[in-house]
Design a protein around this motif. Structure first.
Motif, PDB file in Angstrom:
ATOM      1  N   THR A  71       1.139  -1.394   0.193  1.00 57.30           N
ATOM      2  CA  THR A  71       0.026  -0.245  -0.097  1.00 57.30           C
ATOM      3  C   THR A  71       0.914   0.853  -0.174  1.00 57.30           C
ATOM      4  OG1 THR A  71      -1.611  -1.403   1.182  1.00 57.30           O
ATOM      5  CG2 THR A  71      -1.944   1.063   0.897  1.00 57.30           C
ATOM      6  N   MET A  72       2.034   0.850   0.632  1.00 58.83           N
ATOM      7  CA  MET A  72       2.442   2.247   0.741  1.00 58.83           C
ATOM      8  C   MET A  72       2.961   2.415  -0.627  1.00 58.83           C
ATOM      9  SD  MET A  72       5.884   2.552   3.341  1.00 58.83           S
ATOM     10  CE  MET A  72       7.507   4.012   3.561  1.00 58.83           C
ATOM     11  N   CYS A  73       3.842   1.693  -1.156  1.00 57.64           N
ATOM     12  CA  CYS A  73       4.372   1.662  -2.766  1.00 57.64           C
ATOM     13  C   CYS A  73       3.472   2.567  -3.755  1.00 57.64           C
ATOM     14  CB  CYS A  73       4.279   0.174  -3.502  1.00 57.64           C
ATOM     15  SG  CYS A  73       5.784  -0.431  -2.195  1.00 57.64           S
ATOM     16  N   ALA A  74       1.556   1.591  -3.044  1.00 56.36           N
ATOM     17  CA  ALA A  74       0.786   1.934  -4.120  1.00 56.36           C
ATOM     18  C   ALA A  74       0.910   4.099  -3.831  1.00 56.36           C
ATOM     19  CB  ALA A  74      -0.748   1.306  -3.805  1.00 56.36           C
ATOM     20  N   GLN A  75       0.252   3.987  -2.996  1.00 57.74           N
ATOM     21  CA  GLN A  75       0.576   5.464  -2.645  1.00 57.74           C
ATOM     22  C   GLN A  75       1.718   6.529  -3.012  1.00 57.74           C
ATOM     23  OE1 GLN A  75      -0.169   5.138   1.443  1.00 57.74           O
ATOM     24  NE2 GLN A  75      -2.279   4.669   1.532  1.00 57.74           N
ATOM     25  N   PHE A  76       2.362   6.568  -2.759  1.00 58.03           N
ATOM     26  CA  PHE A  76       3.740   6.862  -3.476  1.00 58.03           C
ATOM     27  C   PHE A  76       3.673   7.170  -5.262  1.00 58.03           C
ATOM     28  CE2 PHE A  76       7.920   5.925  -6.302  1.00 58.03           C
ATOM     29  CZ  PHE A  76       8.093   7.068  -6.414  1.00 58.03           C
ATOM     30  N   LEU A  77       3.361   5.961  -5.924  1.00 59.34           N
ATOM     31  CA  LEU A  77       2.793   5.772  -7.261  1.00 59.34           C
ATOM     32  C   LEU A  77       1.341   7.326  -7.405  1.00 59.34           C
ATOM     33  CD1 LEU A  77       3.060   1.773  -8.477  1.00 59.34           C
ATOM     34  CD2 LEU A  77       4.519   4.265  -9.227  1.00 59.34           C
ATOM     35  N   GLU A  78       0.489   6.536  -6.471  1.00 59.44           N
ATOM     36  CA  GLU A  78      -0.351   7.501  -7.001  1.00 59.44           C
ATOM     37  C   GLU A  78       0.219   9.480  -6.545  1.00 59.44           C
ATOM     38  OE1 GLU A  78      -3.527   7.418  -4.305  1.00 59.44           O
ATOM     39  OE2 GLU A  78      -3.691   5.124  -4.901  1.00 59.44           O
ATOM     40  N   ARG A  79       0.780   9.380  -5.494  1.00 65.34           N
ATOM     41  CA  ARG A  79       1.917  11.583  -5.448  1.00 65.34           C
ATOM     42  C   ARG A  79       1.837  11.264  -6.916  1.00 65.34           C
ATOM     43  NH1 ARG A  79       1.431   8.992  -0.168  1.00 65.34           N
ATOM     44  NH2 ARG A  79       3.313   8.043  -0.176  1.00 65.34           N
ATOM     45  N   GLU A  80       3.057  10.754  -6.933  1.00 69.61           N
ATOM     46  CA  GLU A  80       3.747  11.042  -8.086  1.00 69.61           C
ATOM     47  C   GLU A  80       3.128  11.462  -9.688  1.00 69.61           C
ATOM     48  OE1 GLU A  80       7.660  11.340  -8.353  1.00 69.61           O
ATOM     49  OE2 GLU A  80       6.980  11.382  -6.317  1.00 69.61           O
ATOM     50  N   GLY A  81       1.845  10.677  -9.418  1.00 69.91           N
ATOM     51  CA  GLY A  81       0.787  10.872 -10.446  1.00 69.91           C
ATOM     52  C   GLY A  81       0.857   9.714 -11.780  1.00 69.91           C
ATOM     53  N   PHE A  82       1.783   9.182 -11.299  1.00 67.09           N
ATOM     54  CA  PHE A  82       3.038   8.113 -12.196  1.00 67.09           C
ATOM     55  C   PHE A  82       1.564   6.936 -13.416  1.00 67.09           C
ATOM     56  CE2 PHE A  82       5.092   4.322 -14.053  1.00 67.09           C
ATOM     57  CZ  PHE A  82       5.788   5.304 -15.177  1.00 67.09           C
ATOM     58  N   THR A  83       1.014   7.291 -14.206  1.00 65.88           N
ATOM     59  CA  THR A  83       0.999   5.999 -15.118  1.00 65.88           C
ATOM     60  C   THR A  83       1.643   5.405 -16.343  1.00 65.88           C
ATOM     61  OG1 THR A  83      -1.380   7.723 -14.885  1.00 65.88           O
ATOM     62  CG2 THR A  83      -1.261   5.698 -16.203  1.00 65.88           C
ATOM     63  N   PRO A  84       1.623   4.182 -15.789  1.00 65.16           N
ATOM     64  CA  PRO A  84       3.084   3.531 -16.457  1.00 65.16           C
ATOM     65  C   PRO A  84       1.714   3.690 -17.911  1.00 65.16           C
ATOM     66  CG  PRO A  84       1.328   1.456 -15.397  1.00 65.16           C
ATOM     67  CD  PRO A  84       0.959   3.212 -14.984  1.00 65.16           C
ATOM     68  N   PRO A  85       2.912   2.410 -18.770  1.00 70.52           N
ATOM     69  CA  PRO A  85       3.000   3.121 -20.395  1.00 70.52           C
ATOM     70  C   PRO A  85       1.956   1.934 -20.606  1.00 70.52           C
ATOM     71  CG  PRO A  85       5.318   2.626 -20.009  1.00 70.52           C
ATOM     72  CD  PRO A  85       3.839   3.232 -18.496  1.00 70.52           C
ATOM     73  N   GLU A  86       1.003   2.313 -21.439  1.00 68.67           N
ATOM     74  CA  GLU A  86       0.169   1.435 -22.497  1.00 68.67           C
ATOM     75  C   GLU A  86       0.980  -0.966 -22.059  1.00 68.67           C
ATOM     76  OE1 GLU A  86      -2.890  -0.063 -26.192  1.00 68.67           O
ATOM     77  OE2 GLU A  86      -1.385   1.855 -26.119  1.00 68.67           O
ATOM     78  N   VAL A  87      -0.302  -1.369 -21.326  1.00 67.35           N
ATOM     79  CA  VAL A  87       1.014  -2.400 -21.462  1.00 67.35           C
ATOM     80  C   VAL A  87       0.786  -3.318 -23.260  1.00 67.35           C
ATOM     81  CG1 VAL A  87       1.089  -4.690 -20.300  1.00 67.35           C
ATOM     82  CG2 VAL A  87      -0.288  -3.313 -19.598  1.00 67.35           C
ATOM     83  N   ARG A  88       2.426  -3.407 -23.603  1.00 72.58           N
ATOM     84  CA  ARG A  88       2.495  -4.285 -24.866  1.00 72.58           C
ATOM     85  C   ARG A  88       3.769  -5.238 -24.521  1.00 72.58           C
ATOM     86  NH1 ARG A  88       7.040  -2.573 -27.187  1.00 72.58           N
ATOM     87  NH2 ARG A  88       8.093  -0.627 -26.183  1.00 72.58           N
ATOM     88  N   ASP A  89       4.088  -6.298 -24.946  1.00 74.74           N
ATOM     89  CA  ASP A  89       4.482  -7.305 -25.432  1.00 74.74           C
ATOM     90  C   ASP A  89       6.027  -6.733 -25.700  1.00 74.74           C
ATOM     91  OD1 ASP A  89       6.369  -9.556 -24.994  1.00 74.74           O
ATOM     92  OD2 ASP A  89       5.633 -10.804 -26.009  1.00 74.74           O
ATOM     93  N   PRO A  90       6.448  -6.108 -25.073  1.00 73.73           N
ATOM     94  CA  PRO A  90       8.232  -5.435 -25.584  1.00 73.73           C
ATOM     95  C   PRO A  90       9.015  -6.173 -26.010  1.00 73.73           C
ATOM     96  CG  PRO A  90       8.791  -5.845 -23.708  1.00 73.73           C
ATOM     97  CD  PRO A  90       7.399  -5.893 -23.811  1.00 73.73           C
ATOM     98  N   LEU A  91       8.981  -7.939 -25.411  1.00 72.95           N
ATOM     99  CA  LEU A  91       9.837  -9.041 -26.338  1.00 72.95           C
ATOM    100  C   LEU A  91       9.855  -9.204 -27.972  1.00 72.95           C
ATOM    101  CD1 LEU A  91      10.993 -11.291 -23.219  1.00 72.95           C
ATOM    102  CD2 LEU A  91      12.003  -9.493 -24.077  1.00 72.95           C
ATOM    103  N   ALA A  92       8.364  -9.424 -28.263  1.00 71.25           N
ATOM    104  CA  ALA A  92       7.795  -9.740 -29.351  1.00 71.25           C
ATOM    105  C   ALA A  92       8.816  -8.312 -30.630  1.00 71.25           C
ATOM    106  CB  ALA A  92       6.444  -9.553 -29.581  1.00 71.25           C
ATOM    107  N   ALA A  93       8.227  -6.569 -29.907  1.00 70.96           N
ATOM    108  CA  ALA A  93       8.374  -6.342 -30.868  1.00 70.96           C
ATOM    109  C   ALA A  93      10.414  -5.421 -31.095  1.00 70.96           C
ATOM    110  CB  ALA A  93       7.731  -4.738 -30.395  1.00 70.96           C
TER     111      ALA A  93
END
Length: 240
Positions: A71-93
């Protein structure tokens, strides 16, 4: 995250999402786990502590970390306003691009079959061999292969983990990888060696190059290169 009887419960799906977001944050900001741990603590309004080893185990998914830390990690991400990039398969690309560049459009996927297996170091000290494993897997109808490696450390949860792809470049073999937490690169240029007909394994030798942090927790990196010989003792396949 749900609260039951005053306790916070974090589902496995939420854990996976938070873990992936933290890993994406590290790659986006080019930082290692020690720096991330310091940021999570420093930017927590309650200044709660989190052991570095706890965060390392959570990021590797090898240990069920306590809900409070997750939960501490989740709250950190929320405070940072960080949204991870769209999920894709980087190995296939990556695999498709590398195969197109080095292997050519006409390469027969069957040339990869003899390379399938779990590889160990032939050279080096016994303890180094025990701490190393490279697994090469087939991709259905693919012109590349998936490579995953683990090495270093007595505690499995804290070992370095790499992911990447393998392609043929003429008679040579190229494996391009990254460390799953830091994104630092590691690459192999290898040749396949002949072996006696009665031995149905595979020997590969060449050079491995990788980037390392100069100092633990520092963002500065340096490059190292060394000779390597690895062996797969799989039970199928013939000598070239």
């Amino acid at each position: 995250m749900n609260e039951t009887g005053g306790l916070i419960t974090v589902s496995e799906e939420e854990r996976a999402r938070i873990r992936a977001a933290l890993q994406a944050y590290m790659r986006a900001h080019r930082i290692g786990v020690p720096t991330l741990c310091a940021l999570v603590i420093d930017r927590d309004p309650r200044q709660r502590e989190m052991p570095l080893s706890t965060l390392q185990r959570f990021l590797r998914g090898k240990h069920r970390t306590g809900d409070a830390y997750v939960t501490m990690c989740a709250q950190f991400l929320e405070r940072e306003g960080f949204t991870p990039p769209e999920v894709r398969d980087p190995l296939a690309a990556l695999g498709g691009a590398m195969a197109g560049f080095w292997s050519g459009a006409d390469i027969d996927a069957s040339v990869y079959a003899p390379l399938v297996g779990s590889y160990l170091h032939v050279e080096g000290k016994d303890e180094e061999q025990a701490d190393y494993e490279l697994i090469v897997s087939e991709v259905p109808a693919g012109r590349y292969m998936v490579a995953r490696e683990q090495r270093g450390g007595i505690v499995p949860a804290l070992r370095y983990s790499f992911e990447g792809v393998l392609v043929r470049a003429g008679a040579l073999i190229l494996i391009a990888m990254r460390e799953t937490l830091t994104g630092l690169p590691r690459s192999y240029w290898l040749e396949r060696l002949s072996s006696p007909p009665q031995y149905r394994g595979t020997y590969l030798h060449g050079q491995v190059t990788q980037a390392l942090f100069r100092v633990e927790g520092d963002n500065g990196t340096c490059m190292t290169s060394e000779r390597v010989m690895i062996e797969s003792g799989r039970g199928v396949g013939a000598v070239d």
